[in-house]
Design an enzyme around this catalytic site. Structure first.
Site, PDB file in Angstrom:
ATOM      1  N   ASP A   1       0.831  -1.197   0.000  1.00 36.66           N
ATOM      2  CA  ASP A   1       0.000   0.000   0.000  1.00 36.66           C
ATOM      3  C   ASP A   1       0.873   1.258   0.000  1.00 36.66           C
ATOM      4  OD1 ASP A   1      -2.740   1.242   0.587  1.00 36.66           O
ATOM      5  OD2 ASP A   1      -1.573   2.004   2.279  1.00 36.66           O
TER       6      ASP A   1
ATOM      7  N   GLU B   1       1.238  -0.608  -5.075  1.00 38.19           N
ATOM      8  CA  GLU B   1       0.258   0.443  -5.309  1.00 38.19           C
ATOM      9  C   GLU B   1       1.025   1.749  -5.445  1.00 38.19           C
ATOM     10  OE1 GLU B   1      -3.404   3.071  -3.541  1.00 38.19           O
ATOM     11  OE2 GLU B   1      -1.730   2.501  -2.301  1.00 38.19           O
TER      12      GLU B   1
HETATM   13  C1  GLC Z   1      -4.183   3.413  -0.157  1.00 39.73           C
HETATM   14  C2  GLC Z   1      -5.512   2.733  -0.008  1.00 39.73           C
HETATM   15  C3  GLC Z   1      -6.542   3.716   0.497  1.00 39.73           C
HETATM   16  C4  GLC Z   1      -6.059   4.298   1.804  1.00 39.73           C
HETATM   17  C5  GLC Z   1      -4.661   4.888   1.652  1.00 39.73           C
HETATM   18  C6  GLC Z   1      -4.071   5.258   2.970  1.00 39.73           C
HETATM   19  O1  GLC Z   1      -4.203   4.380  -1.148  1.00 39.73           O
HETATM   20  O2  GLC Z   1      -5.901   2.154  -1.225  1.00 39.73           O
HETATM   21  O3  GLC Z   1      -7.787   3.116   0.650  1.00 39.73           O
HETATM   22  O4  GLC Z   1      -6.953   5.274   2.252  1.00 39.73           O
HETATM   23  O5  GLC Z   1      -3.775   3.960   1.069  1.00 39.73           O
HETATM   24  O6  GLC Z   1      -3.806   4.105   3.720  1.00 39.73           O
END
Ligand code: GLC
Ligand code: CA
Length: 597
Positions: free
Chosen positions: A214, A256
């Protein structure tokens, strides 16, 4: 499903590149199925729905965060990395769940959220009380002033004004790229790196196959930079990957990184960082191409997409648990997409749109199918967001991004069959409006209807499974004159160059816009095994080829559409089942070929 468990287990370890052939189904345990009727989905509930997931035809599950958390960011604010949120179950439930996925040949991806923790995490509670400059304090990023790192953008622009928040206990500011209750961990502290690696091993040892990393571009901070994609961040990722390669060679890391392709490419390293990364810029451009009825946004971004190492793979998605992010488009493109897909301002959040697939496309079955073809045939591994396979709606009146995270709609019963609890006690209210409510849109009804979106998705996923070129093949665009037509080949080595001969293509699909006939053509092409079973579709396809031929004749035989038509014929021939369909296929091939000479 019928193979003995041992065989499946062997198949699971056989291929370290499994993620290239995967189709991922993303879901929230909280919202999938509630086994004990307390209003909150749980692991036992999910376990009882694994057959549904396996029957859908996906082979990998991605679970949103299910760890203990105050849930101010729906679980991305973790307060204990090595446990299960008590409302979702226990570690024993998790182990049972993993065993059950194994038996069905399904793999599991979970979240490794390491950029930040919840401010409730014991590490933070300890840090704010620890002596300044001590190892414990330095688990997080502190400053006496909020005027450091001013070149860093704020991501949650609707909620936060600064990346710094004052902590009265520590008497210092702490750094956070997301909500103020999510302090960023300090990756300059080797103890943090060790702690994170321990968390990673914990879940890999528990049997998960892949980890979504993430918010991974933001690990390290340096003055005078944007604090995104820093070389120091890549060093950390290489360290994580080395650990995987050494001890868990069949597992996968999925980045991500909401960045341009050039920057995202770096997350693959030389094949020594992440195995996969989401293709963020492609996603809004698929909606853009559809809205403008012009293939350019898609062909353009893929032209700008660099080659990636052989052991790496893109992840393709239409929707997920977040807003449809418009960070990776220009200002004017963003305005266009907002106008087109979020004219209701409540649908907008941060730099994006908080809607699901079906409402974005106004329940237009053809456009939903078209986008799903793209999802399943663009170069990479597709990620299907739970509920989109039945055309679930959203609720833009809920806060944050909760509107796209509502309970799965299983049946027309109370709470959509998700839970027997009082509706008021559900973690999130089920969708109940007249167009998308569970009485109208649900798995039970669609399972009975052979023409339902659910059945269509199942068929398409079956098509996908039969064509390894879709996961691994190269992409080659054909450029018919009409820019409303997007045509492309997905070819594996074996099939390459056969295009000019009477060979088999790995795969071909095409996406186009309004003209009904051409839309149907898309349907024909991409549902190859059922090709030409439908008389109406067959007729329209034949008409299309004839027209293409006519144009070709008129222009001296050099019409690009012809190439398209021939390609269709070749692509389908092998897959077509049944005498009638085969005969029609042959006829089409002949029709196309005849004029081509
Ligand atoms: C990522 C997740 C999102 C979250 C963010 C902070 O972008 O996909 O849902 O709010 O991280 O953790
Ligand atoms: Ca429950």
């Amino acid at each position: 499903m019928n193979a003995p468990a041992s065989e499946l287990a062997r198949a699971l370890t056989a291929d370290q590149l499994w993620y290239k052939d995967a189709v991922i189904y993303q879901l929230h345990v909280k919202s999938f199925f509630d086994s004990n009727n307390d209003g909150i989905g749980d692991f036992q509930g999910l376990l009882s729905k694994l057959d549904y997931i396996a029957d859908l035809g996906v082979n990998t599950l991605w679970l949103l965060p299910f760890y203990p958390s105050p849930r101010f960011d729906d679980g991305y604010d973790i307060s204990d990395y090595r446990n299960i949120h008590p409302e979702y179950g226990t570690m024993a439930d998790f182990r049972k769940f993993i065993a059950a996925t194994r038996r069905r040949g399904l793999r599991v991806i979970t979240e490794l959220v390491i950029n930040h923790t919840s401010d409730q995490h014991p590490w933070f509670q300890r840090a704010r009380r620890a002596k300044p400059e001590s190892v414990m304090r330095n688990f997080y990023v502190w400053s006496d002033t909020d005027q450091k790192y001013l070149g860093t953008r704020v991501i949650f622009v609707d909620a936060e004004r600064s990346n710094w928040t004052w902590d009265p206990v520590a008497k210092a500011y702490y750094w956070h790229r997301f909500y103020a209750h999510q302090p960023d961990l300090n990756f300059d502290n080797p103890r943090v790196v060790d702690a994170v690696l321990r968390v990673m091993r914990f879940w890999l040892d528990a049997g998960v196959d892949g980890l979504r990393l993430d918010a991974v571009p933001y690990l390290v901070e340096r003055e005078g930079t944007s604090n995104e994609n820093l070389p120091e961040t890549h060093t950390i990722l290489k360290r994580i990957r080395a650990e995987i390669d050494a001890s868990y060679p069949d597992r996968m890391l999925l980045a991500e990184a909401n960045q341009w392709p050039e920057d995202t490419k770096d997350y693959f390293g030389q094949g020594d960082e992440c195995h996969m990364a989401f293709h963020f810029p492609l996603m809004p451009r698929m909606y853009m191409a559809l809205g403008r009825e012009d293939r350019f946004p898609i062909t353009d971004i893929l032209r700008q997409t660099p080659q990636i190492p052989d052991n790496c793979q893109w992840a393709i998605f239409l929707r997920n648990h977040d807003e449809l992010t418009l960070e990776m488009v220009t200002d004017s493109e963003r305005d266009y997409l907002w106008e087109t897909y979020a004219s209701d301002r409540r649908a907008r959040i941060n730099l994006g749109i908080r809607r699901r697939l079906a409402p974005l496309l106004e329940r237009d079955r053809r456009r939903i199918e078209l986008m799903s073809y793209l999802l399943l045939s663009m170069p990479g591994t597709p990620v299907v967001y739970y509920g989109d396979e039945i055309g679930m709606g959203d609720n833009i009146h809920l806060g944050d991004r909760d509107g796209v995270r509502t309970p799965m709609q299983w049946a027309p019963d109370r709470n959509g069959g998700f839970s027997r609890a009082e509706p008021a006690s559900l973690a999130l209210p089920a969708i109940m409006d007249s167009l998308y409510g569970y009485e109208t849109v649900n798995v039970e009804a669609q399972s009975r209807d052979p023409h339902s979106l659910l059945h269509w998705m199942r068929r398409m996923l079956a098509v996908r499974r039969r064509h390894p070129a879709l996961g691994r093949g190269a992409l080659r665009f054909l450029y018919p004159k009409n820019r409303k037509v997007l045509a492309y080949l997905r070819e594996t080595e074996r099939y390459k160059n056969l295009f000019e001969q009477d060979g088999q293509l790995g795969w071909l699909t095409s996406a186009v816009s309004r003209p009904a006939m051409i839309e149907n053509l898309v349907a024909i092409m991409t549902s190859a095994p059922h090709l030409f079973q439908s008389h109406r579709l067959w007729n329209e396809c034949r008409t299309f080829v004839r027209q293409a031929n006519g144009t070709a004749a008129a222009t001296g035989g050099a019409h690009d559409d012809l190439v398209l038509a021939i390609a269709i014929a070749l692509a389908g021939r092998k897959a077509v089942a049944g005498k009638v369909a085969r005969a029609r296929m042959e006829e089409l091939a002949e029709l196309s070929g005849a004029v081509r000479q």
